[in-house]
Design a protein around this motif. Structure first.
Motif, PDB file in Angstrom:
ATOM      1  N   ASN A  33       0.827  -1.209   0.000  1.00 39.36           N
ATOM      2  CA  ASN A  33       0.000   0.000   0.000  1.00 39.36           C
ATOM      3  C   ASN A  33       0.858   1.255   0.000  1.00 39.36           C
TER       4      ASN A  33
ATOM      5  N   SER B   9       2.365   1.639  -3.418  1.00 39.19           N
ATOM      6  CA  SER B   9       1.273   2.000  -4.324  1.00 39.19           C
ATOM      7  C   SER B   9       0.902   3.461  -4.146  1.00 39.19           C
ATOM      8  N   SER B  10       0.887   3.924  -2.910  1.00 39.79           N
ATOM      9  CA  SER B  10       0.573   5.316  -2.612  1.00 39.79           C
ATOM     10  C   SER B  10       1.652   6.237  -3.169  1.00 39.79           C
TER      11      SER B  10
ATOM     12  N   THR C 161       1.264   6.461  -6.858  1.00 39.60           N
ATOM     13  CA  THR C 161       0.143   7.335  -7.174  1.00 39.60           C
ATOM     14  C   THR C 161       0.549   8.798  -7.026  1.00 39.60           C
ATOM     15  N   GLN C 162       1.280   9.133  -5.987  1.00 35.74           N
ATOM     16  CA  GLN C 162       1.740  10.505  -5.790  1.00 35.74           C
ATOM     17  C   GLN C 162       2.684  10.922  -6.913  1.00 35.74           C
TER      18      GLN C 162
ATOM     19  N   GLU D 153       2.728   9.640  -9.931  1.00 37.63           N
ATOM     20  CA  GLU D 153       1.911   9.766 -11.135  1.00 37.63           C
ATOM     21  C   GLU D 153       1.155  11.088 -11.141  1.00 37.63           C
ATOM     22  N   GLU D 154       0.591  11.445 -10.010  1.00 34.43           N
ATOM     23  CA  GLU D 154      -0.145  12.711  -9.906  1.00 34.43           C
ATOM     24  C   GLU D 154       0.780  13.901 -10.161  1.00 34.43           C
TER      25      GLU D 154
END
Length: 81
Positions: free
Chosen positions: A7, A10-11, A14-15, A17-18
């Motif tokens: 997790n 993955s987080s 995601t950060q 990617e953002e």
């Protein structure tokens, strides 16, 4: 324990990617965009903003906002801050 690690990575992904999406958006905007710090120094300038002032982004980052203003606009800035 393994799920927490998954997790977390993955987080982070995601950060990242953002952040990447945000950068692409800002760089491709037709609007000028800049970020200044508390001292009024540019920490980021997109290409459009730099070109509006006939500079390259690297020429603006690290310099103060007032560097790029004429006397009339410096006065307006002082009155509004």
């Amino acid at each position: 324990m393994q799920d927490e690690s998954r997790n977390s990575s993955s987080s982070e992904l995601t950060q990242k990617e953002e952040a990447s999406r945000y950068r692409v958006l800002v760089e491709s905007m037709n609007d000028g965009f800049g970020i200044i710090d508390k001292e009024g120094i540019f920490t980021y300038v997109n290409l459009r903003f730099a070109r509006m002032l006939a500079y390259e982004p690297d020429d603006m980052v690290g310099k103060t906002l007032v560097t790029f203003l004429d006397e009339v606009n410096k006065k307006i800035l002082r009155e509004n801050i």
